[in-house]
Design a protein around this motif. Structure first.
Motif, mmCIF file in Angstrom:
data_model
loop_
_atom_site.group_PDB
_atom_site.id
_atom_site.type_symbol
_atom_site.label_atom_id
_atom_site.label_comp_id
_atom_site.label_asym_id
_atom_site.label_seq_id
_atom_site.Cartn_x
_atom_site.Cartn_y
_atom_site.Cartn_z
ATOM 1 N N PRO A 1 -25.930 41.646 59.113
ATOM 2 C CA PRO A 1 -26.401 43.019 58.944
ATOM 3 C C PRO A 1 -25.839 43.798 60.181
ATOM 4 O O PRO A 1 -25.590 44.927 59.981
ATOM 5 C CB PRO A 1 -27.649 43.147 58.686
ATOM 6 N N PHE A 2 -26.167 43.327 61.499
ATOM 7 C CA PHE A 2 -25.906 43.877 62.596
ATOM 8 C C PHE A 2 -24.201 44.241 62.428
ATOM 9 O O PHE A 2 -23.787 45.342 62.968
ATOM 10 C CB PHE A 2 -26.166 43.289 63.902
ATOM 11 N N SER A 3 -23.407 43.255 62.224
ATOM 12 C CA SER A 3 -22.178 43.193 62.135
ATOM 13 C C SER A 3 -21.455 44.302 61.127
ATOM 14 O O SER A 3 -20.353 44.999 61.520
ATOM 15 C CB SER A 3 -21.363 41.947 61.809
ATOM 16 N N ARG A 4 -22.296 44.299 59.974
ATOM 17 C CA ARG A 4 -21.761 45.260 59.066
ATOM 18 C C ARG A 4 -21.779 46.773 59.638
ATOM 19 O O ARG A 4 -21.134 47.615 59.202
ATOM 20 C CB ARG A 4 -22.733 45.200 57.752
ATOM 21 N N THR A 5 -22.710 47.019 60.451
ATOM 22 C CA THR A 5 -22.904 48.436 60.911
ATOM 23 C C THR A 5 -21.987 48.576 62.181
ATOM 24 O O THR A 5 -21.316 49.635 62.327
ATOM 25 C CB THR A 5 -24.294 48.415 61.227
ATOM 26 N N ASP B 1 -10.385 51.791 50.724
ATOM 27 C CA ASP B 1 -10.074 51.475 52.087
ATOM 28 C C ASP B 1 -9.836 49.547 51.928
ATOM 29 O O ASP B 1 -9.772 49.164 53.178
ATOM 30 C CB ASP B 1 -11.274 51.659 53.384
ATOM 31 N N VAL B 2 -9.969 49.268 50.903
ATOM 32 C CA VAL B 2 -9.937 47.792 50.615
ATOM 33 C C VAL B 2 -8.473 47.265 49.971
ATOM 34 O O VAL B 2 -8.258 48.106 49.082
ATOM 35 C CB VAL B 2 -10.996 47.238 49.749
ATOM 36 N N ASP C 1 -11.587 39.186 44.164
ATOM 37 C CA ASP C 1 -12.717 38.331 43.709
ATOM 38 C C ASP C 1 -13.540 37.860 44.617
ATOM 39 O O ASP C 1 -14.828 38.204 44.515
ATOM 40 C CB ASP C 1 -12.176 37.166 42.927
ATOM 41 N N HIS C 2 -13.116 37.744 45.793
ATOM 42 C CA HIS C 2 -14.119 37.360 46.940
ATOM 43 C C HIS C 2 -14.698 38.360 47.703
ATOM 44 O O HIS C 2 -15.875 38.689 47.858
ATOM 45 C CB HIS C 2 -13.218 36.452 47.909
ATOM 46 N N ALA C 3 -13.918 39.517 47.552
ATOM 47 C CA ALA C 3 -14.441 41.047 48.272
ATOM 48 C C ALA C 3 -15.540 41.493 47.486
ATOM 49 O O ALA C 3 -16.514 42.001 47.979
ATOM 50 C CB ALA C 3 -13.293 41.914 48.107
ATOM 51 N N GLU C 4 -15.760 40.988 46.154
ATOM 52 C CA GLU C 4 -16.654 41.556 45.209
ATOM 53 C C GLU C 4 -17.910 40.531 45.216
ATOM 54 O O GLU C 4 -19.018 40.730 44.745
ATOM 55 C CB GLU C 4 -16.288 41.693 43.867
ATOM 56 N N THR D 1 -19.394 42.623 50.820
ATOM 57 C CA THR D 1 -19.616 43.520 49.679
ATOM 58 C C THR D 1 -20.120 44.961 49.782
ATOM 59 O O THR D 1 -19.518 46.099 49.380
ATOM 60 C CB THR D 1 -19.953 42.958 48.550
ATOM 61 N N PRO D 2 -21.234 45.119 50.562
ATOM 62 C CA PRO D 2 -21.787 46.269 50.826
ATOM 63 C C PRO D 2 -21.095 47.318 51.646
ATOM 64 O O PRO D 2 -21.108 48.594 51.184
ATOM 65 C CB PRO D 2 -23.281 45.793 51.477
ATOM 66 N N VAL D 3 -20.285 46.633 52.318
ATOM 67 C CA VAL D 3 -19.362 47.563 53.476
ATOM 68 C C VAL D 3 -18.410 48.194 52.389
ATOM 69 O O VAL D 3 -17.776 49.144 52.513
ATOM 70 C CB VAL D 3 -18.834 46.684 54.625
ATOM 71 N N TYR D 4 -17.628 47.068 51.933
ATOM 72 C CA TYR D 4 -16.564 47.595 50.874
ATOM 73 C C TYR D 4 -16.846 48.584 49.975
ATOM 74 O O TYR D 4 -15.993 49.746 49.714
ATOM 75 C CB TYR D 4 -15.752 46.380 50.277
ATOM 76 N N ALA D 5 -18.289 48.392 49.601
ATOM 77 C CA ALA D 5 -18.636 49.209 48.218
ATOM 78 C C ALA D 5 -18.805 50.766 48.886
ATOM 79 O O ALA D 5 -18.958 51.905 47.856
ATOM 80 C CB ALA D 5 -19.825 48.730 47.838
#
Length: 386
Positions: free
Chosen positions: A132-136, A168-169, A151-154, A159-163
């Motif tokens: 979670p630190f890396s996501r931010t 941007d994906v 498929d993997h991205a979802e 996934t919360p970052v991509y969403a």
């Protein structure tokens, strides 16, 4: 463009992330770009790389598994137009974010797989805290996200970052080297090499190509070995190509399970000879579990006309068309894996049809040259909006 690729592993260390970075950088350089790869000096030694690209193997004062601390990422990346981070990369992702901020250089990121949380409790807590630190702080700050499959991205930790913005994906899969992987590769030297171990032109060969180290326990080697106890075809030979600290452990387990001379562990095979092993094989398998996200070995095998079996998990299933180029199997299910292997070994006509279908599919979708052009377009779109 002046492009910096930043990766925690790179040849001569043989693993998927480093191999992808290698071909990304090489093909972008062949398109006329100035490309530098920043990686660690592990394993130590002098290595030669293609003259089209520059490789800087930076000093590494410490390592956390396969994650090297490379302070030089910040000091040596000034003056580039764009960074490409190969993720996950503990330390490296954070240093790339810092360099991006300092030098006002945008970065794109390929998330190759989630971190492996199996192992000690301390490792699990550390990775569960880091993600979670890396996501931010780091991963969440990229300008574009290159994903090996939607498929993997979802279905991954990012996934919360991509969403936040799926625009941007960009789906940019891994690829295969058409110069080394293609139909009709000579295999005569392998029959001579392994004649004493019972290999003849009538011997069915089940092949796995994988890194056999502690960082890649998800490759499913135990599942594959266990599947041989359920095989109806008792003449089949198991061949596990690759090396690492767990290779002796896997060899001992194969003996415990009664494979005896039916299991061959050739060790590390030079890249230029790998295509011969795929061509030799009756079927190539990848019985992985998450965090496996793609399976380059499956497209390399298909490029050689060999039918494949891959786990039905996000990403891996996207490179095998079930019932057409091979089969999907449940992960960690040796009995089902054995059933699918037997189906291919007992029906050579069907196996050949699947192999041909796979060959046609991968040459259309996964040639590195076409993938480099997608990367080039992605970089250009980022710089155009800078």
């Amino acid at each position: 463009m002046k492009i910096a690729h930043i990766t925690h592993t790179f040849p001569p260390y043989e693993a998927g992330t480093g191999r992808v970075c290698y071909y990304n950088a090489l093909e972008l350089a062949r398109l006329g770009h100035d490309v530098t790869v920043f990686t660690s000096n592990h394993p130590p030694g002098e290595y030669e790389y293609p003259p089209e690209m520059t490789v800087k193997r930076l000093p590494t004062p410490m390592r956390l598994g396969n994650a090297p601390l490379m302070p030089g990422i910040v000091s040596q990346t000034r003056g580039f137009d764009i960074f490409h981070l190969h993720h996950p990369f503990i330390f490296g992702a954070e240093l790339t974010r810092i360099a991006s901020t300092l030098w006002r250089t945008p970065f794109v990121m390929t998330h190759h797989n989630d971190l492996i949380t199996e192992g000690s409790r301390a490792r699990q807590v550390m990775f569960d805290t880091y993600t979670p630190f890396s996501r931010t702080f780091s991963a969440g700050q990229a300008s574009k996200y290159c994903v090996v499959s939607m498929d993997h991205a979802e279905n991954c930790n990012l996934t919360p970052v991509y969403a936040r913005n799926w625009d941007d994906v960009v789906e940019i899969p891994n690829g295969m080297d058409t110069a080394h992987f293609h139909a009709g590769i000579d295999t005569e030297f392998l029959y001579e090499k392994y004649a004493d171990q019972g290999l003849t032109k009538d011997t069915p060969v089940v092949l796995l190509v994988a890194a056999l180290d502690s960082a890649h326990t998800f490759k499913g080697v135990y599942t594959l070995i266990d599947s041989f106890a359920h095989l109806a075809n008792k003449d089949a030979l198991l061949m596990v190509v690759g090396d690492g600290d767990l290779r002796p452990t896997y060899q001992a387990y194969a003996q415990e399970r009664g494979l005896g001379g039916r299991a061959i562990f050739p060790g590390k095979v030079p890249h230029e000879h790998l295509g011969a092993y795929y061509t030799l094989a009756s079927v190539a398998v990848l019985p992985s579990t998450p965090p496996e996200s793609f399976g380059m070995v499956l497209i390399e095998a298909q490029a050689c006309g060999t039918p494949v079996i891959g786990s039905d998990i996000p990403g891996v299933r996207s490179v095998v068309e079930d019932g057409v180029t091979g089969y999907h199997v449940r992960p960690s299910d040796p009995k089902m894996l054995a059933e699918k292997i037997d189906m291919l070994l007992s029906d050579p006509v069907r196996a050949e049809q699947m192999g041909q279908a796979g060959l046609e599919m991968v040459f259309e979708r996964y040639a590195w040259k076409s993938i480099a052009k997608k990367l080039e377009a992605t970089y250009e779109s980022v710089l155009a909006s800078k």
